[in-house]
Scaffold this active site. Structure first.
Site, PDB file in Angstrom:
ATOM      1  CG  ASP A   1      37.066  37.220  -3.012  1.00 53.49           C
ATOM      2  OD1 ASP A   1      37.516  36.507  -3.746  1.00 53.49           O
ATOM      3  OD2 ASP A   1      35.769  37.370  -2.401  1.00 53.49           O
TER       4      ASP A   1
ATOM      5  CG  ASP B   1      37.091  32.774  -3.352  1.00 48.41           C
ATOM      6  OD1 ASP B   1      36.542  31.745  -3.627  1.00 48.41           O
ATOM      7  OD2 ASP B   1      37.480  33.596  -4.627  1.00 48.41           O
TER       8      ASP B   1
ATOM      9  CG  HIS C   1      32.115  33.762  -4.655  1.00 49.13           C
ATOM     10  ND1 HIS C   1      33.089  34.512  -3.207  1.00 49.13           N
ATOM     11  CD2 HIS C   1      33.068  33.724  -5.454  1.00 49.13           C
ATOM     12  CE1 HIS C   1      33.742  34.174  -4.641  1.00 49.13           C
ATOM     13  NE2 HIS C   1      34.191  34.161  -5.018  1.00 49.13           N
TER      14      HIS C   1
ATOM     15  CG  HIS D   1      35.394  37.296 -11.464  1.00 47.98           C
ATOM     16  ND1 HIS D   1      36.410  36.258 -12.273  1.00 47.98           N
ATOM     17  CD2 HIS D   1      36.522  37.703 -11.067  1.00 47.98           C
ATOM     18  CE1 HIS D   1      37.330  35.966 -11.469  1.00 47.98           C
ATOM     19  NE2 HIS D   1      37.197  36.634 -10.579  1.00 47.98           N
TER      20      HIS D   1
ATOM     21  CG  HIS E   1      33.799  36.154  -8.243  1.00 50.36           C
ATOM     22  ND1 HIS E   1      34.713  35.330  -8.095  1.00 50.36           N
ATOM     23  CD2 HIS E   1      33.084  36.059  -9.661  1.00 50.36           C
ATOM     24  CE1 HIS E   1      35.277  34.729  -9.406  1.00 50.36           C
ATOM     25  NE2 HIS E   1      34.029  35.188  -9.942  1.00 50.36           N
TER      26      HIS E   1
ATOM     27  CG  HIS F   1      39.519  40.681  -6.090  1.00 54.65           C
ATOM     28  ND1 HIS F   1      41.141  39.585  -7.079  1.00 54.65           N
ATOM     29  CD2 HIS F   1      39.063  39.291  -5.760  1.00 54.65           C
ATOM     30  CE1 HIS F   1      40.545  38.192  -6.718  1.00 54.65           C
ATOM     31  NE2 HIS F   1      38.990  37.651  -5.711  1.00 54.65           N
TER      32      HIS F   1
END
Length: 366
Positions: A151, A178, A292, A302, A329, A331
């Site tokens: 990410d 990401d 991910h 998530h 995914h 953070h």
């Protein structure tokens, strides 16, 4: 000989954990930092000169060099050698481009060069003009250092992450999805490529996709991943995969499996079954998986989004004795004990979430 192998493997594991370990001196004194705005990196070279240069592994002793030019007549060639300014070898590849609504990409070049010597610095020039770049090939034997960051995006925090990783002198970067956070704004793909070029042109970057790479649009772009697949072409064919969204590769005693959290699970499952069946632990004693969406996650962010993939594929990875699973995914940084089917299990892999690379959305709050 066995002791030597175990000793080298131990160094390898320590190297991985060092590069992904959270950067704090005291949990008590930690202050959550706010997100930073996007940093747009402009193009300041002539149209015929390469930009967005990055390299990736292609089988044993080969490297793919990818770059973009605004000028369409630039040849897809790479001249290279082991001495600065002296190129005694060359490779010729292919080029492509893509359209996304009113945006048209530059000419995207992909050239595979080699065979290359291990642990060697090569100097190279793309398309016959422009600046000289250099990269170092991975070593032939343990130890090897992997940097892992998910990410990334392109903010002030991203530049901090990139500088931190670069200071470690790692061998290969693994990115669990990401990348650019372009989210259909195609010029941000160009900006991201220019931002990471000083790092991605010097070490191989091996990536898989995340949700921000999808860029789907009903009827017009129903399958998504148009920019990602065109710009970041990974060596999926070599592992028998039919999709750039999932593949595997070997490097220095390690089998790396890059899975696609947003690819079709049915076809991917069949490919994965064939892939793990070919693993030879005498040649690759370490097996690492990159996804991910994490399968295990204590954050509210998530929560449960990787569950369907876990149900479909976890047993196969468990039976294959995978060592470590890295995810993005979410953070945040989080590391689980060895786990399988939601229970601690000494034969299960360690799961590590490393999705705090610096994107514009900031850190997971809970």
């Amino acid at each position: 000989m066995q002791k030597k192998l175990l000793f080298d493997c131990h160094i390898f594991l320590v190297s991985i954990l060092f590069l992904v370990w959270p950067h704090y001196a005291s949990v008590v004194n930690f202050v959550r930092q706010p997100p930073r705005p996007i940093v747009f990196t402009p193009h300041n070279r002539p149209e015929s000169h390469p930009q967005q240069v990055h390299v990736s592994l292609v089988g044993k002793n080969y490297m793919k060099v990818s770059w973009v030019t605004d000028e369409s007549r630039v040849p897809s060639t790479v001249d290279y050698g082991t001495t600065p300014g002296k190129y005694d070898s060359s490779g010729t590849g292919e080029h492509t481009s893509y359209r996304y609504f009113f945006y048209t990409s530059g000419k995207i070049h992909h050239v595979t060069i080699g065979p290359l010597l291990p642990d060697t610095t090569y100097y190279y020039r793309c398309g016959g003009s422009g600046p000289e770049f250099n990269f170092r090939t991975p070593p032939a034997t343990f130890p090897i250092e992997f940097a892992v960051a998910g990410d990334l995006g392109q903010t002030g925090w991203t530049t901090t992450t990139l500088k931190h990783m670069n200071a470690t002198n790692y061998d290969v970067l693994l990115l669990p999805g990401d990348l650019s956070y372009a989210d259909t704004q195609q010029p941000l793909w160009d900006s991201f490529g220019r931002l990471v070029e000083p790092y991605a042109s010097r070490r191989p970057w091996m990536v898989t996709q995340g949700n921000h790479e999808q860029e789907t649009f009903p009827i017009i772009y129903p399958n998504g991943f148009k920019a990602y697949n065109t710009r970041w072409h990974m060596p999926y064919e070599r592992s028998g995969s039919k999709s750039n969204l999932y593949y595997s590769f070997d490097v220095v005693g390690t089998h790396i499996i890059m899975l696609g959290s947003y690819a079709d699970f049915s076809d991917q499952y069949k490919w994965l079954a064939n892939d793990v069946a070919r693993i030879d632990r005498s040649q690759t004693p370490w097996v690492v998986v990159i996804i991910h969406a994490p399968w295990y996650n204590s954050n509210l962010a998530h929560q449960g989004e990787g569950e369907s993939m876990r149900v479909a594929m976890e047993e196969m990875l468990y039976n294959s004795r995978v060592d470590i699973v890295f995810a993005g995914h979410v953070h945040a940084y989080e590391r689980f004990t060895r786990i399988y089917n939601n229970n601690a299990d000494p034969c299960g892999p360690i799961h590590i979430t490393i999705g705090d690379g610096g994107n514009r959305e900031g850190l997971a709050m809970l």
